[in-house]
Scaffold this motif. Structure first.
Motif, PDB file in Angstrom:
ATOM      1  N   ILE A  93       0.844  -1.203   0.000  1.00 21.66           N
ATOM      2  CA  ILE A  93       0.000   0.000   0.000  1.00 21.66           C
ATOM      3  C   ILE A  93       0.874   1.246   0.000  1.00 21.66           C
ATOM      4  N   LEU A  94       1.918   1.221   0.794  1.00 25.96           N
ATOM      5  CA  LEU A  94       2.800   2.381   0.923  1.00 25.96           C
ATOM      6  C   LEU A  94       3.678   2.572  -0.307  1.00 25.96           C
ATOM      7  N   LEU A  95       3.864   1.534  -1.113  1.00 28.90           N
ATOM      8  CA  LEU A  95       4.649   1.664  -2.344  1.00 28.90           C
ATOM      9  C   LEU A  95       3.988   2.592  -3.354  1.00 28.90           C
ATOM     10  N   ALA A  96       2.718   2.934  -3.122  1.00 23.09           N
ATOM     11  CA  ALA A  96       2.050   3.897  -4.011  1.00 23.09           C
ATOM     12  C   ALA A  96       2.759   5.239  -4.008  1.00 23.09           C
ATOM     13  N   VAL A  97       3.543   5.526  -2.976  1.00 20.00           N
ATOM     14  CA  VAL A  97       4.322   6.761  -2.935  1.00 20.00           C
ATOM     15  C   VAL A  97       5.250   6.850  -4.142  1.00 20.00           C
ATOM     16  N   THR A  98       5.785   5.718  -4.597  1.00 17.87           N
ATOM     17  CA  THR A  98       6.750   5.739  -5.708  1.00 17.87           C
ATOM     18  C   THR A  98       6.154   6.261  -7.011  1.00 17.87           C
ATOM     19  N   PRO A  99       5.075   5.649  -7.558  1.00 21.29           N
ATOM     20  CA  PRO A  99       4.546   6.187  -8.820  1.00 21.29           C
ATOM     21  C   PRO A  99       3.980   7.595  -8.691  1.00 21.29           C
ATOM     22  N   ILE A 100       3.408   7.929  -7.527  1.00 23.80           N
ATOM     23  CA  ILE A 100       2.860   9.280  -7.343  1.00 23.80           C
ATOM     24  C   ILE A 100       3.980  10.307  -7.402  1.00 23.80           C
TER      25      ILE A 100
END
Length: 454
Positions: A67-74
């Motif tokens: 869930i926290l890996l969404a920081v990367t594409p954003i």
């Protein structure tokens, strides 16, 4: 990161980003790798206990960190679109999400771990090792989640070498702590498999603190002034993060948890079979770090190019990554066939367990090829911010196709425990095919809707 105009330039930039990610992933996984190996050297019961404990811990931790890996594409798209002012709030809201998730996991785990283990058909010593391991590693939940947010920010800038250095610094400490806590050396308590949990938890705290120091003091990260102003939780930012992150986390959870579910289903077999299965899965997962790293690198470069509206470049990057992963899978699959006995020797001195490990590794060769396609494709899709359909495909491939087929083969044919591995291969293959079709569709749509760059 920079704009590239030719395939050689793209390969070079992808390698610059990929190689540190691969080293980082291998080092991070090595913590679990050494947990398993060193517990196996202590006793087969401790190896089986750590196997069961890991089977409960890994899908939860990887799904929630997903869930926290969404920081990367954003962040990657913000940088590609030259909207850097929005980066700090994205990172800090990711931090709030990490704190909330860690509290949630800790509370739920405290309530359900013991009942779950008691409901499993385990030998008593294996059950106690599994429980002690989970209690120990829970100390590291918060720093692991916080580190995931910090790492996602660092990687999104293309500075993947930084997280590589951080992780490599901590790995020797993890191994030393394992040695001290598992075997009770130098005056430390002899904790067996539980000691591996304490060693890993301490290491998680270490890498989180180092990452915080790097972001706060070192260029180019301190130019973003992430911690200059600490805002209150912002629901709009959290919503964007969770809207992307929850499907990513669930996709990862469904893939990882199917391996854990198989391990739990194998509790009906002997301790020797459980230990051999876990050792083989552990090594196969070690190899999986290669396509997973390619997946993470593709999320960064595809996100960067998509944010800059360079859709042709994003497409080229996607298929360079998939091709490279498949070629590598063919190479290390052949090596695994040739050296499976040597791999088994790493995990145990027990001749019977080593023989079983060798048999399981034969099946591991086949699903490595499917992993080499589906993992990079998922990474590319995340770069396009396409996550919802991907989640549904993962659910169907792994839990509607893979696990039921494995259960039937294991319980109603002569395949026995190896039937589960055939089911895993079938699920991963279905995922590779459906996700590839989805990526092609997304690329065609993006090409039609793309506007010329001014």
């Amino acid at each position: 990161m920079i704009e590239t105009s030719s395939i050689p330039q793209k390969i070079k930039q992808l390698m610059i980003i990929l190689i540190p990610i691969l080293v980082t992933q291998l080092a991070m996984f090595s913590m679990n790798f050494f947990d398993t190996i060193m517990s196996g050297k202590y006793s087969p019961a401790d190896l089986a206990g750590v196997a069961i404990g890991s089977s409960l811990w890994v899908p939860i931790s990887t799904g929630l960190t997903g869930i926290l890996l969404a920081v990367t594409p954003i962040v990657a798209q913000l940088i590609g679109a030259k909207e850097k002012r929005d980066v700090p709030s994205t990172v800090l809201q990711g931090g709030y999400a990490a704190i909330f998730l860690s509290i949630l996991v800790f509370i739920i785990g405290a309530l359900v771990i013991r009942p779950i283990l008691n409901g499993m058909n385990l030998e008593s010593d294996v059950r106690e090792v599994a429980y002690a391991y989970l209690v120990a590693i829970s100390i590291g939940i918060l720093p692991l989640f916080i580190y995931t947010v910090f790492r996602s920010f660092i990687d999104a800038l293309g500075m993947t070498r930084v997280t590589m250095v951080i992780t490599l610094m901590s790995l020797p400490i993890n191994v030393i702590l394992n040695y001290l806590f598992i075997f009770g050396k130098w005056g430390f308590p002899e904790l067996g498999g539980a000691g591996a949990g304490y060693a890993t938890a301490i290491t998680y705290w270490l890498i989180a603190l180092i990452a915080f120091w790097v972001i706060h003091t070192k260029q180019p990260f301190n130019e973003y002034r992430i911690f200059k102003v600490i805002p209150l939780p912002d629901w709009s930012k959290l919503k964007e993060l969770l809207t992307m992150g929850i499907p990513i986390g669930l996709s990862i959870f469904f893939e990882v948890s199917i391996f854990s579910a198989v391990t739990l289903l194998m509790s009906n077999y002997s301790t020797m079979v459980i230990a051999a299965h876990q050792a083989a899965i552990n090594f196969a997962s070690f190899l999986y770090m290669i396509p997973l790293s390619i997946s993470m690198a593709l999320t960064i470069v595809v996100g960067f190019e998509t944010g800059a509206k360079r859709v042709k470049d994003a497409k080229v990057y996607s298929w360079i990554g998939v091709t490279f992963a498949l070629l590598l899978a063919l190479i290390y699959g052949a090596l695994l066939l040739a050296f499976k006995s040597d791999v088994a020797f790493l995990y145990t001195d027990d001749l019977h367990v080593r023989e079983l490990i060798g048999h399981f590794l034969l099946y591991a060769v086949f699903f490595q090829l499917s992993d080499a396609v589906q993992a990079p494709v998922q990474g590319a899709l995340r770069g396009y911010k396409d996550v919802n359909i991907t989640f549904v495909m993962a659910l169907i491939s792994y839990w509607v196709i893979g696990l039921p087929l494995g259960y039937v083969l294991a319980n109603y044919t002569s395949w026995g425990p190896y039937g589960y591995w055939l089911g895993l291969t079938s699920g991963l293959t279905a995922g590779a095919i459906t996700l590839s079709i989805r990526l092609i569709a997304i690329q065609r749509r993006s090409m039609k809707t793309a506007r010329p760059v001014q």
